[in-house]
Design an enzyme around this catalytic site. Structure first.
Site, PDB file in Angstrom:
ATOM      1  N   ARG A   1       1.188   1.590 -10.541  1.00 21.96           N
ATOM      2  CA  ARG A   1       1.641   2.966 -10.050  1.00 21.96           C
ATOM      3  C   ARG A   1       2.971   3.555 -10.413  1.00 21.96           C
ATOM      4  NH1 ARG A   1       2.578   1.771  -3.515  1.00 21.96           N
ATOM      5  NH2 ARG A   1       4.368   1.280  -4.370  1.00 21.96           N
TER       6      ARG A   1
ATOM      7  N   ASN B   1      -2.207   1.072   4.517  1.00 16.78           N
ATOM      8  CA  ASN B   1      -0.829   1.220   5.693  1.00 16.78           C
ATOM      9  C   ASN B   1      -0.498   2.571   5.751  1.00 16.78           C
ATOM     10  OD1 ASN B   1      -0.942  -1.653   4.574  1.00 16.78           O
ATOM     11  ND2 ASN B   1       0.846  -1.654   3.674  1.00 16.78           N
ATOM     12  N   ASP B   2      -0.203   3.298   4.883  1.00 15.95           N
ATOM     13  CA  ASP B   2       0.112   4.703   5.323  1.00 15.95           C
ATOM     14  C   ASP B   2      -0.868   5.545   5.627  1.00 15.95           C
ATOM     15  OD1 ASP B   2       2.810   4.388   4.557  1.00 15.95           O
ATOM     16  OD2 ASP B   2       2.737   5.223   2.596  1.00 15.95           O
TER      17      ASP B   2
ATOM     18  N   HIS C   1      11.231  -8.840   8.570  1.00 15.68           N
ATOM     19  CA  HIS C   1      11.969  -9.452   7.213  1.00 15.68           C
ATOM     20  C   HIS C   1      11.916 -11.000   7.413  1.00 15.68           C
ATOM     21  CE1 HIS C   1      14.187  -5.247   6.579  1.00 15.68           C
ATOM     22  NE2 HIS C   1      12.894  -5.174   6.003  1.00 15.68           N
TER      23      HIS C   1
ATOM     24  N   ARG D   1       3.748   0.786  12.255  1.00 20.99           N
ATOM     25  CA  ARG D   1       3.264  -0.471  12.833  1.00 20.99           C
ATOM     26  C   ARG D   1       4.442  -1.530  12.844  1.00 20.99           C
ATOM     27  NH1 ARG D   1       2.543  -3.078   7.552  1.00 20.99           N
ATOM     28  NH2 ARG D   1       3.396  -1.478   5.923  1.00 20.99           N
TER      29      ARG D   1
ATOM     30  N   CYS E   1      -5.734  -1.533  -1.540  1.00 11.93           N
ATOM     31  CA  CYS E   1      -4.820  -2.035  -1.646  1.00 11.93           C
ATOM     32  C   CYS E   1      -3.721  -2.384  -0.653  1.00 11.93           C
ATOM     33  CB  CYS E   1      -3.988  -1.365  -2.987  1.00 11.93           C
ATOM     34  SG  CYS E   1      -3.330   0.060  -2.913  1.00 11.93           S
TER      35      CYS E   1
ATOM     36  N   GLU F   1      -3.679   8.041   0.439  1.00 11.39           N
ATOM     37  CA  GLU F   1      -2.833   7.405   1.833  1.00 11.39           C
ATOM     38  C   GLU F   1      -2.324   8.474   2.723  1.00 11.39           C
ATOM     39  OE1 GLU F   1       0.513   5.411  -0.197  1.00 11.39           O
ATOM     40  OE2 GLU F   1       0.233   7.038  -1.807  1.00 11.39           O
TER      41      GLU F   1
ATOM     42  N   ARG G   1       3.465  -2.377  -8.291  1.00  5.39           N
ATOM     43  CA  ARG G   1       4.752  -1.468  -7.616  1.00  5.39           C
ATOM     44  C   ARG G   1       5.998  -1.487  -8.646  1.00  5.39           C
ATOM     45  NH1 ARG G   1       3.186  -5.292  -3.621  1.00  5.39           N
ATOM     46  NH2 ARG G   1       2.125  -4.255  -1.911  1.00  5.39           N
TER      47      ARG G   1
END
Length: 592
Positions: free
Chosen positions: A342, A465-466, A199, A476, A513, A442, A306
């Site tokens: 989305r 990513n997924d 973060h 990750r 994306c 994904e 998102r």
């Protein structure tokens, strides 16, 4: 300031996390253990003690929400979502109930009971073979400390109180500390632990503050007042840098600034290759306020909106009208460019704790989330679909479903969409009758049945990513196995290659994306394999557009063909890196 005369220069290598070069005095944050009193209370004081605990939780929630809103205003919804996870920890009913029960059973003060219960949770979670739980350990510790400080009447450390520019060194900067980076005099961050996806690092990158993590014992090597140089490009920290080193890095810093200016100059030009092929590069956003950054950095639309920010942390689900107003503002803000919205992706790391839809799951990322949640709660799903459809009357809007794993799910989602359309027709509400519908790819299973999915949607969007995590069974953000998260793994390359071949055959456009699309090393490969569009964080757009304007598409196709035949991840990465270096060699050549 510590006397640097005749002190030996020392170089420490860590992990490059946020680019930039900075040098200055160090401010070391040592996270001191809180002194928790142990007091035995009389029975008559127990109700008052529980009431104090509940009041503190309410106060802490307001505190976290205030931090969240400040971060959202300064940095955007993407960074602010970090604190949605903190609200989940704060409102965990099991933790709260067990603390109250321990106060009632032991008659000890609530600080002692809460600290004991929280520590048991931390120890149990740390021992579990569940990476979802482990990646939340920083959040649990941060929230627990915040609650205890409020119970004890203690104030948290405040980076705003720094009186001069400093390099902050810490074991691992907490999200609460990271929220203070902007507006403070922090010029760089170095940590013992942490990862490129922590973060603190996410916020540092957003604020363009150099950061190096994974230095193991930097807080033991340094004392406040020491002088260091931080190279966030290469992951190097130099203690007691000499004049020659400072001069050399001063030149490097200026060169990097010149490179960034070259990127920015190219950002508002078409993403057109040397051999005349034009690609579309778009931005990812979390709300209407981020559209300006997309356009300023040369984005040609929004490839991923998102929508979870409207839901997470709310006391109730937003109404159709509330959603419509937000979507309409976003569509109008990005005009005349297209936008892909989305649908709700709640679940995994994005659950609504304050609503009655939270449920404990052993593996939330593979559980009741995204389209699965929406298909079970069609009333919520329809509210959102009607809101998006109504917004489509004001611009070029596409709808995209997340986490599709089967043809049946896609058909069901489309059926609910048709019902939403019919309800709007009955109301005589305006919307785009031909709104495009896309499926996110994904899940490996979705990639394998892409030919079947193509019969029921208008485009694909690859969430790398997924997809990579599920494909390689690697999380990750888990420091212990993060090195196994490899976009350059042959399985990833083959999956993408096969997916895009199917898409070409079915005449289905493909967008990408995920973070793979934001890494310039992989951009030529993605377009060479057959991607039509990429969508990334707005700050990543200038470099990508610069690269696309310098490369030759036919050479990118040849690169993709070469890489598809390689079996060693390192060889794949070397080939991609060589292509990047070849095309970015002369960064200061004037753009035509």
């Amino acid at each position: 300031m510590t006397d640097r005369t005749n002190k030996k220069e020392e170089i420490i290598q860590g992990v490059a996390a946020s680019p930039g070069v900075a040098h200055g005095e160090v401010f070391v944050i040592h996270q001191r253990d809180l002194e928790i009193p142990v007091l035995e209370l009389e029975s008559t004081f127990i109700p008052r003690e529980i009431e104090r605990f509940e009041r503190t939780l309410v106060e802490t929630r307001k505190e976290i929400m205030r931090v969240r809103n400040e971060v959202a205003e300064r940095l955007g919804e993407g960074e602010a979502k970090i604190f949605d996870a903190h609200l989940l920890v704060l409102e965990d009913t099991a933790l709260i109930d067990e603390t109250i029960r321990q106060v009632q059973d032991t008659h000890y003060n609530v600080e002692h009971c809460y600290a004991e219960v929280a520590q048991r949770y931390i120890e149990v979670f740390a021992a579990l073979d569940d990476e979802y739980i482990k990646e939340r350990m920083t959040d649990i510790r941060d929230v627990t400390r915040r609650v205890l400080q409020n119970l004890l009447g203690q104030s948290a450390q405040n980076l705003y109180e720094l009186t001069s520019e400093r390099v902050v060194a810490s074991e691992d900067v907490s999200p609460s500390d990271a929220a203070q980076l902007e507006g403070s005099k922090v010029i760089a961050v170095v940590t013992d632990a942490g990862s490129r996806t922590s973060h603190a690092v996410i916020m540092a990158r957003s604020l363009k503050i150099p950061a190096v993590v994974g230095l193991h014992d930097i807080t033991k090597r340094l004392a406040s007042g020491d002088y260091v140089l931080v190279d966030g490009y290469d992951g190097t920290v130099i203690i007691n840098p000499g004049e020659e080193t400072l001069f050399r890095y001063g030149r490097l810093k200026q060169e990097r600034l010149n490179i960034q200016k070259a990127f920015e100059k190219s950002s508002l030009m078409p993403a057109k290759t040397q051999d005349g092929v034009t690609f579309k590069v778009c931005g990812n956003i979390g709300g209407p306020e981020e559209c300006g950054a997309v356009l300023a950095n040369g984005g040609e639309g929004v490839g991923l909106y998102r929508t979870e920010s409207l839901f997470i942390g709310a006391d109730k689900f937003p109404t159709e009208e509330e959603q419509y107003q937000a979507y309409r503002r976003t569509v109008e803000a990005i005009q005349p460019h297209p936008i892909v919205i989305r649908t709700l992706d709640l679940g995994g790391d994005k659950m609504v704790s304050s609503l009655n839809y939270t449920q404990d799951e052993e593996n939330p990322f593979m559980g009741f989330r995204a389209i699965r949640f929406c298909l079970e709660h069609t009333d919520i799903f329809k509210d959102q679909l009607r809101a998006i459809l109504r917004a489509s009357a004001f611009g070029d809007v596409s709808i995209m479903y997340p986490m599709i794993s089967s043809v049946e799910e896609l058909i069901q989602a489309n059926r609910v969409l048709e019902e939403a359309k019919e309800e709007l027709r009955h109301r005589h509400a305006a919307f785009d009758e031909n709104v495009r519908v896309g499926s996110m790819i994904e899940i490996p299973g979705a990639a394998l049945v892409a030919d079947l999915l193509a019969e029921h949607c208008d485009f694909f969007s690859v969430g790398t990513n997924d997809l990579i995590q599920y494909l390689l069974a690697v999380d990750r953000v888990n420091d212990r196995i993060a090195h196994l998260y490899q976009p350059n793994h042959p399985a990833v390359i083959r999956t993408l290659s096969q997916l895009m071949a199917v898409a070409r055959k079915k005449n289905i456009p493909v967008g990408v994306c995920g973070e793979m699309a934001a890494d310039p090393i992989y951009v030529p490969l993605l377009f060479g394999l057959g991607a039509d569009t990429i969508s990334v964080a707005p700050t990543s757009l200038p470099e990508i557009k610069y690269l696309l304007r310098r490369m030759n598409f036919k050479e990118a196709q040849a690169l993709a063909k070469k890489v598809a035949g390689l079996t060693d991840p390192e060889a794949i990465f070397m080939a991609l890196s060589a292509f990047y270096a070849q095309n970015m060699g002369d960064l200061f050549k004037d753009e035509e």
